[in-house]
Design a protein around this motif. Sequence first.
Motif, PDB file in Angstrom:
ATOM      1  N   LEU A  48       0.835  -1.196   0.000  1.00 36.27           N
ATOM      2  CA  LEU A  48       0.000   0.000   0.000  1.00 36.27           C
ATOM      3  C   LEU A  48       0.872   1.250   0.000  1.00 36.27           C
ATOM      4  O   LEU A  48       2.015   1.223   0.428  1.00 36.27           O
ATOM      5  N   GLN A  49       0.313   2.366  -0.468  1.00 34.78           N
ATOM      6  CA  GLN A  49       1.026   3.630  -0.396  1.00 34.78           C
ATOM      7  C   GLN A  49       0.954   4.179   1.017  1.00 34.78           C
ATOM      8  O   GLN A  49      -0.063   4.021   1.694  1.00 34.78           O
ATOM      9  N   GLN A  50       2.001   4.838   1.431  1.00 36.06           N
ATOM     10  CA  GLN A  50       2.037   5.409   2.772  1.00 36.06           C
ATOM     11  C   GLN A  50       1.471   6.821   2.734  1.00 36.06           C
ATOM     12  O   GLN A  50       2.181   7.783   2.462  1.00 36.06           O
ATOM     13  N   ARG A  51       0.180   6.905   3.003  1.00 38.31           N
ATOM     14  CA  ARG A  51      -0.518   8.180   2.978  1.00 38.31           C
ATOM     15  C   ARG A  51      -1.703   8.067   3.913  1.00 38.31           C
ATOM     16  O   ARG A  51      -2.383   7.054   3.952  1.00 38.31           O
ATOM     17  N   ILE A  52      -1.944   9.113   4.657  1.00 36.77           N
ATOM     18  CA  ILE A  52      -3.072   9.117   5.591  1.00 36.77           C
ATOM     19  C   ILE A  52      -4.289   9.705   4.881  1.00 36.77           C
ATOM     20  O   ILE A  52      -4.210  10.776   4.296  1.00 36.77           O
ATOM     21  N   SER A  53      -5.398   9.011   4.957  1.00 36.50           N
ATOM     22  CA  SER A  53      -6.655   9.566   4.463  1.00 36.50           C
ATOM     23  C   SER A  53      -7.115  10.597   5.482  1.00 36.50           C
ATOM     24  O   SER A  53      -7.518  10.247   6.595  1.00 36.50           O
ATOM     25  N   GLN A  54      -7.033  11.867   5.125  1.00 34.63           N
ATOM     26  CA  GLN A  54      -7.308  12.942   6.068  1.00 34.63           C
ATOM     27  C   GLN A  54      -8.731  12.861   6.626  1.00 34.63           C
ATOM     28  O   GLN A  54      -8.949  12.989   7.828  1.00 34.63           O
ATOM     29  N   THR A  55      -9.701  12.615   5.765  1.00 37.79           N
ATOM     30  CA  THR A  55     -11.100  12.549   6.191  1.00 37.79           C
ATOM     31  C   THR A  55     -11.329  11.370   7.129  1.00 37.79           C
ATOM     32  O   THR A  55     -11.917  11.518   8.208  1.00 37.79           O
ATOM     33  N   ASN A  56     -10.855  10.189   6.735  1.00 38.01           N
ATOM     34  CA  ASN A  56     -11.047   8.997   7.562  1.00 38.01           C
ATOM     35  C   ASN A  56     -10.303   9.113   8.890  1.00 38.01           C
ATOM     36  O   ASN A  56     -10.804   8.676   9.927  1.00 38.01           O
TER      37      ASN A  56
ATOM     38  N   LYS B  91      -9.530  11.876  10.515  1.00 36.31           N
ATOM     39  CA  LYS B  91     -10.229  12.849  11.372  1.00 36.31           C
ATOM     40  C   LYS B  91     -11.433  12.194  12.038  1.00 36.31           C
ATOM     41  O   LYS B  91     -11.693  12.371  13.224  1.00 36.31           O
ATOM     42  N   GLU B  92     -12.171  11.396  11.272  1.00 36.60           N
ATOM     43  CA  GLU B  92     -13.326  10.678  11.825  1.00 36.60           C
ATOM     44  C   GLU B  92     -12.878   9.660  12.879  1.00 36.60           C
ATOM     45  O   GLU B  92     -13.486   9.531  13.938  1.00 36.60           O
ATOM     46  N   PHE B  93     -11.807   8.941  12.599  1.00 37.34           N
ATOM     47  CA  PHE B  93     -11.247   7.969  13.528  1.00 37.34           C
ATOM     48  C   PHE B  93     -10.889   8.642  14.851  1.00 37.34           C
ATOM     49  O   PHE B  93     -11.219   8.156  15.927  1.00 37.34           O
ATOM     50  N   LEU B  94     -10.221   9.786  14.780  1.00 37.94           N
ATOM     51  CA  LEU B  94      -9.815  10.506  15.990  1.00 37.94           C
ATOM     52  C   LEU B  94     -11.012  11.015  16.785  1.00 37.94           C
ATOM     53  O   LEU B  94     -10.974  11.057  18.007  1.00 37.94           O
ATOM     54  N   SER B  95     -12.078  11.388  16.083  1.00 35.16           N
ATOM     55  CA  SER B  95     -13.247  11.937  16.781  1.00 35.16           C
ATOM     56  C   SER B  95     -13.904  10.894  17.688  1.00 35.16           C
ATOM     57  O   SER B  95     -14.560  11.250  18.664  1.00 35.16           O
ATOM     58  N   THR B  96     -13.703   9.632  17.397  1.00 29.80           N
ATOM     59  CA  THR B  96     -14.282   8.574  18.237  1.00 29.80           C
ATOM     60  C   THR B  96     -13.337   8.161  19.369  1.00 29.80           C
ATOM     61  O   THR B  96     -13.687   7.343  20.196  1.00 29.80           O
ATOM     62  N   ARG B  97     -12.106   8.724  19.365  1.00 28.09           N
ATOM     63  CA  ARG B  97     -11.097   8.367  20.372  1.00 28.09           C
ATOM     64  C   ARG B  97     -10.411   9.607  20.926  1.00 28.09           C
ATOM     65  O   ARG B  97      -9.190   9.634  21.075  1.00 28.09           O
TER      66      ARG B  97
ATOM     67  N   SER C  14       1.705  13.517  14.012  1.00 28.18           N
ATOM     68  CA  SER C  14       1.628  14.876  14.558  1.00 28.18           C
ATOM     69  C   SER C  14       0.602  15.646  13.733  1.00 28.18           C
ATOM     70  O   SER C  14       0.179  15.197  12.671  1.00 28.18           O
ATOM     71  N   THR C  15       0.229  16.794  14.231  1.00 23.94           N
ATOM     72  CA  THR C  15      -0.778  17.606  13.560  1.00 23.94           C
ATOM     73  C   THR C  15      -0.141  18.891  13.060  1.00 23.94           C
ATOM     74  O   THR C  15       0.598  19.544  13.792  1.00 23.94           O
ATOM     75  N   LEU C  16      -0.429  19.238  11.831  1.00 20.30           N
ATOM     76  CA  LEU C  16       0.001  20.515  11.274  1.00 20.30           C
ATOM     77  C   LEU C  16      -1.256  21.332  11.039  1.00 20.30           C
ATOM     78  O   LEU C  16      -2.128  20.939  10.263  1.00 20.30           O
ATOM     79  N   ARG C  17      -1.354  22.454  11.734  1.00 18.59           N
ATOM     80  CA  ARG C  17      -2.526  23.321  11.592  1.00 18.59           C
ATOM     81  C   ARG C  17      -2.068  24.698  11.152  1.00 18.59           C
ATOM     82  O   ARG C  17      -1.069  25.210  11.647  1.00 18.59           O
ATOM     83  N   GLN C  18      -2.801  25.270  10.214  1.00 18.66           N
ATOM     84  CA  GLN C  18      -2.516  26.635   9.811  1.00 18.66           C
ATOM     85  C   GLN C  18      -3.801  27.300   9.346  1.00 18.66           C
ATOM     86  O   GLN C  18      -4.687  26.649   8.801  1.00 18.66           O
ATOM     87  N   PHE C  19      -3.896  28.580   9.611  1.00 18.63           N
ATOM     88  CA  PHE C  19      -5.054  29.332   9.169  1.00 18.63           C
ATOM     89  C   PHE C  19      -4.896  29.662   7.694  1.00 18.63           C
ATOM     90  O   PHE C  19      -3.801  29.959   7.230  1.00 18.63           O
TER      91      PHE C  19
END
Length: 134
Positions: free
Chosen positions: A93-101, A103-109, A119-124
Amino acid sequence: MEMIEVDKLVDAYISIRNERDNIAREHELKDRELVAQLEKLEVVMLERCNEIQADSIKTKKGTIIKNLKENYVCGDWDNFKQYILENQALELLQQRISQTNFKEFLSTREDEGLPPGISTLRQFKISVRKPSNK
């Protein structure tokens, strides 16, 4: 900052964005035409290679090279995922995080925090919308 200055900023932003969109559309149309022309030429060149049973044809202007391209496609992801798990073959498999999935995964945990290595990269960012036509 006065509202008039902000209006000018928004107006300039939308004008530039619209111009970029126009240029991109024109470029895309022209590029599609050129790609179609190249594809037609490639069909003819492949036919020539096949006619003379050659993997390459050298000319004064350049060399045609006949290549075999292989792509693998999955028609049954459930079975393939099971195969990967059973064979510990994550490298398929390719090493890439599905951003949508993710985010949903984290919301349940929420109480668990981020998994190891993440890690999280956030920017306005700024987005500009045209005024609605009311």
